[in-house]
Design an enzyme around this catalytic site. Structure first.
Site, short mmCIF file in Angstrom:
data_model
loop_
_atom_site.label_atom_id
_atom_site.label_comp_id
_atom_site.label_asym_id
_atom_site.label_seq_id
_atom_site.Cartn_x
_atom_site.Cartn_y
_atom_site.Cartn_z
N GLY A 69 -4.09 -8.01 -37.63
CA GLY A 69 -5.08 -8.97 -38.12
C GLY A 69 -4.53 -10.37 -38.24
N ARG B 256 8.77 -12.84 -35.86
CA ARG B 256 9.61 -11.66 -36.06
C ARG B 256 9.88 -11.00 -34.70
NH1 ARG B 256 5.57 -7.81 -39.64
NH2 ARG B 256 3.88 -7.70 -38.13
N ASP C 170 0.30 2.48 -41.31
CA ASP C 170 0.27 1.34 -40.38
C ASP C 170 1.49 0.44 -40.60
OD1 ASP C 170 -1.27 1.00 -42.87
OD2 ASP C 170 -1.47 -1.09 -42.26
N ASN C 171 2.25 0.69 -41.64
CA ASN C 171 3.47 -0.08 -41.90
C ASN C 171 4.73 0.74 -41.65
OD1 ASN C 171 1.90 -2.26 -42.63
ND2 ASN C 171 1.99 -1.84 -44.81
#
Ligand code: AMP
Ligand code: MG
Length: 520
Positions: free
Chosen positions: A102, A193, A268-269
């Protein structure tokens, strides 16, 4: 400068036919093409020189206006192809459906002269099809935290995504920091990142949940090929899932060793490579407390508290196994992978115990000794990092005598609690001294081994907050300074004792220091 991009993910996997940031559910595709949204006034605030040189970026390029433009999302280098990945996830125990990048946009996969593949990804670079109700942006405070912790974890030897740069956008971002209906403008920033892969458990869960099994199989085979080239032979998919379980166990073992609390271990992490990913409301243990979580969004149930992390990792792997099930004739191969985690964990626990206490190896009795110590640390409110470093410097011949606690003095937060537990702590130290003597390990060697497992410097929450406050006031040099300290976390760094100090009283209950929300 000659840079080679090889955008394998975008090239080999199905794309959303629509481009751009219009919000939508994306079926039958693993990503969408979407460009970063330019910002007003990019300014480089900090960078990692190790990561820059690893990528082949020379210092002149890093300091040029072009670098800030590219890593703010205002310009692309030749060969870059910006995309947002489509994934789902279990959030706080519940299936959340499509989530996706997102506010992250991958710029491309850089292949270095050494043949390493690094995906470059901007976080906070503007809306994507997956931004849902949010703005795709990130504030300075959370960006400083992600930038610093990514590099600090790397230097601590913890598997992690890396950070190349921190760029101020010159634009405000509106945030309701305390979720109290009072949004306020904050400075915006973009972090670049870097990782060999940003594939998450959730990338597999979404196509599986939608019954898109061919797509799921395609992603698995791609991930094995690109991200696990060391695997080979028959039963590749089974081997791969087992490797994911191994890597996840190893990552969490490191978290427990250094006192890191992720804060939002949603699926999702969770990186498929077992890298620590998505630095949000993470925190570091100051006074030892296995029930602590920095995440205020989770303060009632504390699902993601420090002590629960191994169990949650296993739960997350079980969700991944469930998502992969349609690719296997029966559940045995997936169960075998989960069993690998279950049998690896006790080994990790013993190894951590031995390393942190300075034992050649730990048996059941040593684990019990360790547990007794941890209970005392909690009861006496003792700083975890300072305690272990203090332990390595103790003269154990004198451990049962009264002054033995002196070298550990700096680790206590509360005088009354210290005094109440002092006799029990001395008893424990006497037991510990006897145990250590059994190893017949030269004290200097033992101390060196302990100091290589027990950092002197960790990215204490208040240290990051001080660097953030300074950066918000226009002086980003505190970020570079803190990064400099965190580059050698196991070394004693004369003159930098202040960075190893226990959390000061002002930081005990201050937002950003002990409490953080997901709203970043
Ligand atoms: P997180 O818990 O931070 O990993 O975020 C969960 C989901 O929310 C992911 O899909 C993120 O991309 C999305 N998200 C978080 N913050 C933002 C934001 N400011 N703008 C758009 N999406 C966001
Ligand atoms: Mg996330």
């Amino acid at each position: 400068m000659d840079l080679r991009f090889d955008n394998a993910f975008a090239r080999e996997l199905p794309a959303d036919p629509e481009q751009g940031a219009r919000l939508r559910q994306v079926h039958g595709a693993l990503y969408s093409r979407v460009a970063p949204t330019p910002v007003a006034a990019p300014r480089l605030l900090a960078h990692s020189r190790e990561m820059a040189s690893r990528l082949g970026f020379d210092e002149a390029f890093v300091q040029s206006p072009r670098f800030a433009e590219v890593f703010a999302g205002n310009a692309l280098l030749p060969g870059m192809l910006p995309i947002a990945a489509n994934y789902g996830g279990h959030q706080f125990g519940h299936w959340a459906g499509q989530l996706g990048d997102g506010r992250a946009i991958s710029l491309g996969e850089l292949v270095t002269a050494q043949g390493e593949r690094w995906e470059l990804q901007l976080k906070g670079a503007g809306p994507t099809p997956y931004s849902r109700s949010a703005d795709g942006r990130a504030v300075l405070r959370s960006s400083v935290r992600e930038f610093l912790c990514s590099e600090a974890m790397h230097h601590l030897g913890v598997p992690t995504t890396r950070a190349l740069s921190l760029v101020g956008t010159g634009e405000p971002v509106l945030r309701d920091m305390f979720y109290d209906g009072h949004p306020a403008p904050e400075q915006g920033a973009v972090v670049c990142r870097v990782a060999p892969s940003f594939i998450r458990f959730g990338n597999f869960e979404l196509p599986s949940a939608r019954g898109e099994h061919a797509l799921l199989g395609q992603l698995v085979d791609f991930c094995i090929r690109r991200d696990f080239p060391e695997l080979e032979g028959p039963g590749l998919r089974e081997e791969w899932f087992g490797a994911v379980c191994d890597r996840t166990a190893e990552m969490v073992a490191h978290w427990m060793r250094v006192g890191f609390v992720h804060g939002v271990m949603n699926t999702d992490n969770m990186s498929i490579l077992g890298l620590t990913i998505d630095y949000g409301p993470y925190g570091w243990i100051d006074d030892y407390d296995p029930d602590w979580t920095p995440n205020t969004t989770d303060k009632d149930r504390r699902r993601y508290r420090f002590g629960s992390q191994p169990m949650v990792a296993f739960w997350n792997l079980s969700r991944l196994a469930g998502a992969l099930a349609p690719l296997f004739p029966d559940s045995a191969p997936l169960q075998a992978g989960l069993d690998r985690f279950a049998s690896a964990w006790p080994r990790h626990e013993r190894a951590t115990c031995a390393a942190k206490l300075g034992l050649r190896a730990a048996d059941d009795a040593d684990l019990a000794l360790w547990q007794d110590m941890l209970a005392l640390l909690q009861a006496a409110e003792v700083d975890m990092t300072l305690w272990y470093r203090g332990l390595s410097s103790l003269d154990l011949a004198a451990a049962d005598a009264a002054p033995a606690l002196l070298p550990l003095e700096a680790a206590f937060y509360d005088r009354d609690k210290r005094d109440a537990q002092a006799p029990a702590l001395r008893d424990w130290l006497a037991r510990y001294a006897l145990r250590v003597q059994r190893d017949e390990w030269a004290p200097a060697d033992r101390r060196a081994a302990m100091d290589a497992a027990n950092p002197r410097y960790v990215l204490r929450n208040y240290l990051a907050q001080e660097a953030i406050d300074r950066a918000a006031g226009g002086d980003p040099s505190g970020v570079a300074e803190l990064l400099e300290v965190m580059r050698r976390p196991y070394a004693d760094q004369p003159g930098r004792e202040a960075f190893a100090a226990r959390r000061p009283d002002w930081a005990r209950n201050r937002a950003g220091c002990s409490m953080l929300s997901c709203s970043s």
